[in-house]
Motif scaffolding. Structure first.
Motif, mmCIF file in Angstrom:
data_model
loop_
_atom_site.group_PDB
_atom_site.id
_atom_site.type_symbol
_atom_site.label_atom_id
_atom_site.label_comp_id
_atom_site.label_asym_id
_atom_site.label_seq_id
_atom_site.Cartn_x
_atom_site.Cartn_y
_atom_site.Cartn_z
ATOM 1 N N ASP A 239 41.217 23.969 11.799
ATOM 2 C CA ASP A 239 41.575 25.348 12.135
ATOM 3 C C ASP A 239 40.600 26.317 11.470
ATOM 4 O OD1 ASP A 239 42.288 25.313 9.452
ATOM 5 O OD2 ASP A 239 44.417 25.636 9.808
ATOM 6 N N ARG B 60 50.697 31.387 10.311
ATOM 7 C CA ARG B 60 50.051 31.485 11.625
ATOM 8 C C ARG B 60 51.013 31.168 12.762
ATOM 9 N NH1 ARG B 60 47.039 31.160 7.754
ATOM 10 N NH2 ARG B 60 44.886 31.806 7.677
ATOM 11 N N ASP C 185 43.921 28.622 14.729
ATOM 12 C CA ASP C 185 42.838 29.432 15.270
ATOM 13 C C ASP C 185 41.905 28.531 16.077
ATOM 14 O OD1 ASP C 185 40.891 31.267 15.820
ATOM 15 O OD2 ASP C 185 40.415 31.719 13.732
#
Length: 129
Positions: free
Chosen positions: A75, A106, A111
């Motif tokens: 990530d 998150r 991400d």
């Protein structure tokens, strides 16, 4: 550039000595991680960083094969292997609090927009292959 941190990566996964990594047999916990399934899904959704088309046998049960076990996902802050996902889902293994908080903050969505380059791979990810 900060180095990525490993999660679910154990000494036994490598043919050479890796004393900085935890021992799989010593990583079991009685602690209940109520959101373990969400965390495992976070790991599954991590960005593929490096694919290795090599299946490996489950180091614990020795009965199942894990496809592309040594492939890496990330990530951008943490790194893990595909077999890490298998172990953290199947077995009551400890997951570092720092990683749990990271995934929770998150909302269990890693991400996907990781700044990635050959230099970054060599400096941060390569050692986990």
């Amino acid at each position: 550039m900060p180095k990525v941190k490993p999660v679910g990566i154990y000494r036994e996964m490598y043919p050479t000595s890796r004393p900085e990594l935890p021992v799989l047999a010593e990583s079991y916990t009685k602690r209940v991680i109520a959101d373990r399934s969400n965390v495992v899904e976070y790991l599954r959704e991590g960005r593929p960083i490096y694919d290795i088309l090599e299946d490996m046998v489950d180091l614990v049960g020795r009965r199942e094969w894990i496809r592309s076990a040594r492939s890496l996902r990330s990530d951008g802050v943490w790194v893990w292997r595909v077999d890490s996902i298998f172990y953290l889902e199947r077995y009551s293994l400890e997951i570092p609090d720092e990683f749990l908080e990271h995934a929770r903050q998150r909302d269990y969505r890693p991400d996907q927009e990781i700044d990635f380059s050959d230099q970054l791979f060599k400096s941060s990810y390569r050692e986990y292959i």
